[in-house]
Write an enzyme that holds these catalytic residues in place. Structure first.
Site, mmCIF file in Angstrom:
data_model
loop_
_atom_site.group_PDB
_atom_site.id
_atom_site.type_symbol
_atom_site.label_atom_id
_atom_site.label_comp_id
_atom_site.label_asym_id
_atom_site.label_seq_id
_atom_site.Cartn_x
_atom_site.Cartn_y
_atom_site.Cartn_z
ATOM 1 N N ASP A 42 25.342 18.968 63.215
ATOM 2 C CA ASP A 42 24.718 17.759 63.767
ATOM 3 C C ASP A 42 25.739 16.642 63.917
ATOM 4 O O ASP A 42 25.836 15.980 64.955
ATOM 5 C CB ASP A 42 23.597 17.272 62.843
ATOM 6 C CG ASP A 42 22.628 18.385 62.504
ATOM 7 O OD1 ASP A 42 22.645 19.401 63.214
ATOM 8 O OD2 ASP A 42 21.865 18.243 61.538
ATOM 9 N N GLY A 90 13.695 17.499 64.899
ATOM 10 C CA GLY A 90 14.778 18.472 64.807
ATOM 11 C C GLY A 90 15.954 18.122 65.706
ATOM 12 O O GLY A 90 16.729 18.998 66.097
ATOM 13 N N ARG A 111 21.359 15.273 68.821
ATOM 14 C CA ARG A 111 21.874 16.508 69.447
ATOM 15 C C ARG A 111 20.738 17.510 69.692
ATOM 16 O O ARG A 111 19.712 17.503 69.023
ATOM 17 C CB ARG A 111 22.971 17.154 68.611
ATOM 18 C CG ARG A 111 22.550 17.648 67.228
ATOM 19 C CD ARG A 111 22.207 19.110 67.123
ATOM 20 N NE ARG A 111 21.581 19.436 65.847
ATOM 21 C CZ ARG A 111 20.284 19.470 65.655
ATOM 22 N NH1 ARG A 111 19.451 19.194 66.627
ATOM 23 N NH2 ARG A 111 19.784 19.768 64.474
ATOM 24 N N GLU A 150 21.320 28.985 65.586
ATOM 25 C CA GLU A 150 20.456 28.249 64.650
ATOM 26 C C GLU A 150 20.618 28.749 63.233
ATOM 27 O O GLU A 150 20.594 29.954 62.977
ATOM 28 C CB GLU A 150 18.996 28.407 65.100
ATOM 29 C CG GLU A 150 18.195 27.153 64.961
ATOM 30 C CD GLU A 150 18.792 25.994 65.763
ATOM 31 O OE1 GLU A 150 19.520 25.173 65.172
ATOM 32 O OE2 GLU A 150 18.538 25.919 66.967
#
Ligand code: GLA
Length: 536
Positions: free
Chosen positions: A251, A199, A84, A90
């Site tokens: 995620d 990430g 993803r 964030e």
């Protein structure tokens, strides 16, 4: 965790032929989401867009050929889950605020066959198509029935596979059903093209695919298991946390609920509710990899888990001072979302509009600034604020997920979370209203990055550089994406400026540093599925 309820689809004795047993349905409170099932893919076009079919059929054929070469038998089925890219929001999912990720086209494939020959070893064999980089490993079946089984080598690539197998067995065992069998002798071959340490959740993609593979394989008639998407998300979140990262659920939700050509607005409270928001083709998202390794196992104790503790303690201290009662997130601690909701309710603020959300956010941020007038607090100061002993602090917040920190920054972390949550709401509302004000969307991304860099301190000079270069070459907005402390930037670009921005990144970042260019356009893809078709 509340008990897991298994619902076996009620078979109609009149219409269900004896040869097709009712599917198993794995479902898991306490955050049941929509009761959608993981789709079964019957051809590659169920999984990938037409333009990808030539390259994907070569890739899947190579996977199938290699499987036969290694295991001397054909693949029975393949599970797939994508990585993803987080567009905005964030480090706020573990504070239970909504986020806006996109499932990528890049995915983790887990090809599976069950070894039925009694002469076969009683093992689970795990190999990777890239056998130069990733060694094959064999696990004894009895390992998995040992309740004290622990993953010793948490940085080995198979740790995520093990976490997935163990997670699947743990959660499915709670489902009382006679159609579920013990773990069979499995042959597994993995092919993931999700970039690692970037990430982009290569780990969650692998855990989701592995859990799905085990659920499908341990069912009497694989791959008949009907797995609820929210069961998979919840199992994957908990399984992955066993590797030491106190992560949220973004995620896994993106990987499981991804929708082609859409971002996914994910709220976690009161229920897991992923809502696709189409991304129109004139919004181009570019992903640039800084090549700075963002490895969870390394950043967990000193960075990621510290941020989770900082935001949790900020919520609990403020709740104590303001008399708010917080729900406990996953047996760990209170959340800033809980605090926010409680303050809004107690103040009697009418919520639901942009103006009301902005007012609430600004007012709470103002109060946080007056409560936490120091930038950092020592652990003993925090104990005083919470009226608990150092042992209690250690035990409650720093044992299950070990952290190393002498002092904690409560104020800046909490302000980041509240302001970032507001940015997510603004960005998502604009996207769902079809508002193409690119510069407003870009400004929200820029503000998000600046906050990550300064308040949350989860960026790094290289990603800051990528972000600056993209903006200099005409991007609307650019920000760090994902876990942080390395990894990638995500950049919003107008289609007509795409070439200029991509060239700028290649010249000013990769060429200057002597790196191979690693910059791609993100295409929102579908979420997890189980694939099986004749001749796979
Ligand atoms: C990691 C975690 C997610 C999320 C992001 C940061 O990927 O697994 O839950 O917290 O970092 O947004």
């Amino acid at each position: 965790m509340a008990a897991i309820i298994t619902t076996t689809a009620a078979p109609s004795p009149w219409t269900t032929p004896r040869s097709s047993p009712p599917p198993l349905v794995f479902t898991i409170p306490p955050f049941p989401g929509p009761d959608e099932l993981i789709p079964a893919a019957k051809s590659l076009s169920d999984v990938y867009p037409g333009s990808d079919l030539p390259s994907q059929s070569l890739r899947w054929q190579a996977l199938s050929d290699k499987f036969k070469l290694i295991y001397k038998r054909p693949v029975s089925f393949v599970t797939r889950s994508p990585g993803r890219v987080n567009v905005i929001g964030e480090h706020i999912d573990y504070s239970w605020f909504p986020v806006l990720p996109i499932a990528m086209a890049q995915d983790a494939l887990v090809a599976v066959a069950i070894a039925r020959d009694p002469a076969d070893d009683a093992t689970v064999e795990v190999a990777n198509v890239d056998d130069q980089a990733y060694d094959s490993v064999s696990f004894d079946l009895s390992d998995f029935s040992n309740p004290f089984f622990q993953i010793k080598h948490t940085s080995h690539w198979t740790a995520y596979v093990l976490a997935g197998i163990k997670g699947a067995l743990t959660f499915s065992k709670l489902c009382s059903t006679d159609t579920f069998k013990p773990l069979p002798k499995l042959r597994i071959l993995i092919d993931s093209n999700v970039p690692v340490y970037a990430g982009l959740s290569s780990s969650s993609a692998l855990v989701c695919s592995t859990i799905l593979a085990v659920l499908a394989a341990t069912c009497s008639h694989p791959p008949l298991a009907a797995v609820e998407k929210s069961f998979l998300v919840n199992s994957a979140v908990i399984a992955e946390r066993a590797l030491g990262i106190n992560s949220g659920g973004m995620d896994q939700t993106a990987s499981v609920f991804g929708v082609r050509d859409s971002s996914v607005f994910v709220d976690f409270r009161p229920l897991l509710s992923p809502m696709p928001i189409p991304v129109s083709s004139d919004l181009v998202f570019v992903l640039a990899n800084s090549k700075v390794v963002s490895k969870r196992a390394d950043i967990g104790p000193s960075r990621f888990n510290v941020r989770v503790v900082e935001t949790t303690l900020a919520a609990e201290i403020l709740a104590k001072r303001w008399g708010a009662v917080l729900d406990i997130r996953d047996g760990f601690g209170g959340t800033l979302r809980g605090l926010y909701d409680s303050v809004c309710e107690r103040e009697g603020w009418q919520m639901g509009t942009r103006a009301s959300e902005e007012h609430a956010m600004r007012e709470i941020v103002k109060r946080i600034r007056t409560e936490f007038w120091q930038k950092t607090y020592s652990l003993s100061e925090i104990c005083q604020m919470l009226s608990i002993t150092p042992d209690m602090l250690q035990y409650k917040y720093m044992t299950r997920f070990p952290i190393s920190a002498q002092s904690l920054n409560l104020r800046d972390r909490a302000i980041h979370v509240l302001e970032e949550a507001f940015r997510v709401k603004c960005f998502s509302a604009m996207l769902s209203d079809g508002n193409r004000n690119m510069s407003a969307l870009g400004s929200l991304m820029n503000a998000s990055h600046n906050s990550c860099a300064t308040l949350y301190e989860c960026s790094c000079p290289e990603v800051d550089d990528l972000v600056g270069i993209a903006r200099k070459h005409g991007a609307e907005g650019s920000r760090i994406t994902g876990t942080g402390w390395g990894g990638c930037s995500v950049t919003l670009v107008r289609a007509e400026k795409l070439h200029r921005v991509m060239t700028g990144l290649r010249q000013d970042y990769y060429k200057v540093r002597g790196f191979e260019p690693d910059v791609i356009v993100v295409r929102p893809a579908t979420g997890a599925s189980v694939a099986s078709w004749p001749g796979l």
